[in-house]
Design an enzyme around this catalytic site. Sequence first.
Site, PDB file in Angstrom:
ATOM      1  N   GLY A  45       0.848  -1.038  -0.095  1.00  0.00           N
ATOM      2  CA  GLY A  45       0.175  -0.012   0.148  1.00  0.00           C
ATOM      3  C   GLY A  45       0.612   1.109   0.048  1.00  0.00           C
ATOM      4  O   GLY A  45       1.639   0.772   0.269  1.00  0.00           O
ATOM      5  N   ARG A  87       2.257 -17.316  -6.414  1.00  0.00           N
ATOM      6  CA  ARG A  87       1.307 -17.385  -6.795  1.00  0.00           C
ATOM      7  C   ARG A  87       0.535 -16.559  -7.562  1.00  0.00           C
ATOM      8  O   ARG A  87      -0.550 -16.311  -7.261  1.00  0.00           O
ATOM      9  CB  ARG A  87       0.396 -18.401  -5.218  1.00  0.00           C
ATOM     10  CG  ARG A  87       0.716 -19.650  -4.830  1.00  0.00           C
ATOM     11  CD  ARG A  87       0.060 -19.351  -3.341  1.00  0.00           C
ATOM     12  NE  ARG A  87       0.287 -18.708  -2.842  1.00  0.00           N
ATOM     13  CZ  ARG A  87       0.000 -17.785  -1.862  1.00  0.00           C
ATOM     14  NH1 ARG A  87      -0.910 -17.335  -2.170  1.00  0.00           N
ATOM     15  NH2 ARG A  87       0.797 -17.538  -1.093  1.00  0.00           N
ATOM     16  N   ASP A 142       5.521  -5.358   5.593  1.00  0.00           N
ATOM     17  CA  ASP A 142       5.870  -6.658   6.153  1.00  0.00           C
ATOM     18  C   ASP A 142       5.874  -7.533   5.170  1.00  0.00           C
ATOM     19  O   ASP A 142       6.841  -8.471   4.587  1.00  0.00           O
ATOM     20  CB  ASP A 142       4.976  -7.156   7.944  1.00  0.00           C
ATOM     21  CG  ASP A 142       3.667  -7.485   7.435  1.00  0.00           C
ATOM     22  OD1 ASP A 142       3.110  -6.615   6.560  1.00  0.00           O
ATOM     23  OD2 ASP A 142       2.989  -7.455   8.578  1.00  0.00           O
ATOM     24  N   GLY A 143       4.230  -7.450   4.912  1.00  0.00           N
ATOM     25  CA  GLY A 143       4.069  -8.971   3.632  1.00  0.00           C
ATOM     26  C   GLY A 143       5.083  -8.427   2.104  1.00  0.00           C
ATOM     27  O   GLY A 143       5.840  -9.986   0.827  1.00  0.00           O
ATOM     28  N   THR A 153       5.314   1.838   6.096  1.00  0.00           N
ATOM     29  CA  THR A 153       3.411   1.426   6.533  1.00  0.00           C
ATOM     30  C   THR A 153       2.711   1.926   7.470  1.00  0.00           C
ATOM     31  O   THR A 153       3.744   2.463   8.969  1.00  0.00           O
ATOM     32  CB  THR A 153       3.865   0.262   6.938  1.00  0.00           C
ATOM     33  OG1 THR A 153       1.935  -0.690   7.291  1.00  0.00           O
ATOM     34  CG2 THR A 153       4.060  -0.657   7.767  1.00  0.00           C
ATOM     35  N   ASP A 196       1.203   1.890   9.088  1.00  0.00           N
ATOM     36  CA  ASP A 196       0.691   0.409  10.439  1.00  0.00           C
ATOM     37  C   ASP A 196       1.733   0.307  11.500  1.00  0.00           C
ATOM     38  O   ASP A 196       0.854   0.266  12.345  1.00  0.00           O
ATOM     39  CB  ASP A 196      -0.092  -0.530   9.567  1.00  0.00           C
ATOM     40  CG  ASP A 196      -1.181  -0.364   8.787  1.00  0.00           C
ATOM     41  OD1 ASP A 196      -1.831  -0.161   8.898  1.00  0.00           O
ATOM     42  OD2 ASP A 196      -0.527  -2.104   8.063  1.00  0.00           O
ATOM     43  N   ASP A 203       3.539  -1.192  11.958  1.00  0.00           N
ATOM     44  CA  ASP A 203       3.644  -3.065  12.679  1.00  0.00           C
ATOM     45  C   ASP A 203       5.123  -3.408  12.425  1.00  0.00           C
ATOM     46  O   ASP A 203       4.766  -4.924  12.876  1.00  0.00           O
ATOM     47  CB  ASP A 203       2.542  -3.318  12.706  1.00  0.00           C
ATOM     48  CG  ASP A 203       2.055  -3.928  10.514  1.00  0.00           C
ATOM     49  OD1 ASP A 203       3.315  -3.691  10.247  1.00  0.00           O
ATOM     50  OD2 ASP A 203       1.085  -4.433  10.267  1.00  0.00           O
ATOM     51  N   ARG A 245      -4.195  -1.670  10.471  1.00  0.00           N
ATOM     52  CA  ARG A 245      -4.925  -3.323   9.935  1.00  0.00           C
ATOM     53  C   ARG A 245      -5.278  -4.011  11.593  1.00  0.00           C
ATOM     54  O   ARG A 245      -5.713  -3.664  12.351  1.00  0.00           O
ATOM     55  CB  ARG A 245      -3.418  -4.170   9.594  1.00  0.00           C
ATOM     56  CG  ARG A 245      -4.481  -5.077   8.622  1.00  0.00           C
ATOM     57  CD  ARG A 245      -2.594  -5.765   7.399  1.00  0.00           C
ATOM     58  NE  ARG A 245      -2.075  -4.745   6.133  1.00  0.00           N
ATOM     59  CZ  ARG A 245      -3.471  -4.729   5.141  1.00  0.00           C
ATOM     60  NH1 ARG A 245      -4.353  -5.749   5.105  1.00  0.00           N
ATOM     61  NH2 ARG A 245      -2.580  -3.671   4.446  1.00  0.00           N
TER      62      ARG A 245
HETATM   63  O1  F6P Z   1      -1.476  -1.542   5.409  1.00  0.00           O
HETATM   64  C1  F6P Z   1      -1.800  -0.760   4.684  1.00  0.00           C
HETATM   65  C2  F6P Z   1      -3.290  -0.141   4.576  1.00  0.00           C
HETATM   66  O2  F6P Z   1      -3.522   1.105   4.936  1.00  0.00           O
HETATM   67  C3  F6P Z   1      -3.935  -0.355   5.876  1.00  0.00           C
HETATM   68  O3  F6P Z   1      -3.841   0.071   7.223  1.00  0.00           O
HETATM   69  C4  F6P Z   1      -5.375  -1.338   5.484  1.00  0.00           C
HETATM   70  O4  F6P Z   1      -6.347  -1.919   6.182  1.00  0.00           O
HETATM   71  C5  F6P Z   1      -5.151  -1.616   4.161  1.00  0.00           C
HETATM   72  O5  F6P Z   1      -3.880  -1.049   4.378  1.00  0.00           O
HETATM   73  C6  F6P Z   1      -6.161  -1.044   3.385  1.00  0.00           C
HETATM   74  O6  F6P Z   1      -5.886  -1.530   1.942  1.00  0.00           O
HETATM   75  P1  F6P Z   1      -6.069  -0.997   0.415  1.00  0.00           P
HETATM   76  O7  F6P Z   1      -5.757  -0.477  -0.463  1.00  0.00           O
HETATM   77  O8  F6P Z   1      -6.378  -1.931  -0.259  1.00  0.00           O
HETATM   78  O9  F6P Z   1      -7.785  -1.063   0.893  1.00  0.00           O
END
Ligand code: F6P
Length: 359
Positions: A13, A83, A116-117, A139, A141, A143, A185
């Site tokens: 993201g 994948r 992290d991902g 991030t 988050d 985290d 998250r």
């Molecule tokens: O990991 C960052 C984040 O903004 C989270 O806080 C949120 O849950 C998620 O990504 C939203 O993802 P997307 O942009 O795919 O809606």
Amino acid sequence: MGKKRIGILTSGGDCAGLNPVIRAVVHRAIGTYDWDVVGILYATQGLMSRPVRCRTLDLHSVSQLLTMGGTILGTTNKGNPFRFPMADGKLLDRSEEIIAGYHELGLDALIGVGGDGSLAILRQIAQKGRLNLVAIPKTIDNDLGSTERSIGFDTAVNIATEALDRLKFTAASHERVMILEVMGRDAGHIALSAGIAGGADVILIPEIPYKLSQICQKIAERESMGLNFSVVVVAEAVKTEDGQSITQADSKGDCRYGGIGQYLAEQISACSGAETRVTILGHVQRGGTPSPLDRLYATAFGVHAVDLIAGEQYDRMVAWQNRQVVSVAIQEAIGQYSAVNPDDTLVKTARGMGIYLGN
Ligand code: F6P
């Protein structure tokens, strides 16, 4: 040390601070070492495209990036290359194409900016292809393990705090309970920091259970002091009182958090009699101008990531610890998920201010 050619990509993201990090990498690599820098577009998807989707980065191309939101390289948080979903619905391992893309570009090293991902995937590819990878944490988050700060978090907290500042006045004017749902998250860092900074009366985070009756008691206490309004901030992954997750499925069947604010509004209205309203802050937290602190972390991380490559220290992530930029093994950072610790100093601070945080 010979001249190097390095790549940089942004993955996962987006968040505020990605463009300043690209700028810092380019300045250090070209200004200090006279290397070549290639920006890879749309993360691993750019490396698996033929021709590889990329652009040369020079000092001119990064001249306006310090204050710019988003990422000029583009990003994606979909499609694990091990994948990868193909048009016919099959899942294909495309990691070899990414490794080949790195070699096609003639790279000596790659800087991956991700959470992290993304960093777990990039490391898996780097290990498989023996690629020279250096990571930079980003991030909203916050985290990732082993670093006190990730790029994007500070800006997100600033935006959530400003939202609370604004909601307080409208809450008071109408004698309402205003609920702000924020991202993060499974971690409650944004809600906790913004909640304290924005003077929330109730902060709900996934790490600490709560009771609706105690929230309503807090609202009643305030009313008994003549304060007929309250502000609640809730992290998106907070569950219902009986432990149900609230998620929304998109058209592709992917699940996203969202909706806990509305649940709370209905429950709080029922138990306290208060008029409630919900604001879901959403992607506003990720966009826009990076805060000064995020520019600072981005710049420090970018410079040090290039220096790690100069020292041929690979499989490392730059990290912020005790007001210093250090480096840690990528595996260490992604292996330690960093949620809010209930003994955290900010949890104690919130409780010390009489904010209801659950128990
Ligand atoms: O990991 C960052 C984040 O903004 C989270 O806080 C949120 O849950 C998620 O990504 C939203 O993802 P997307 O942009 O795919 O809606």
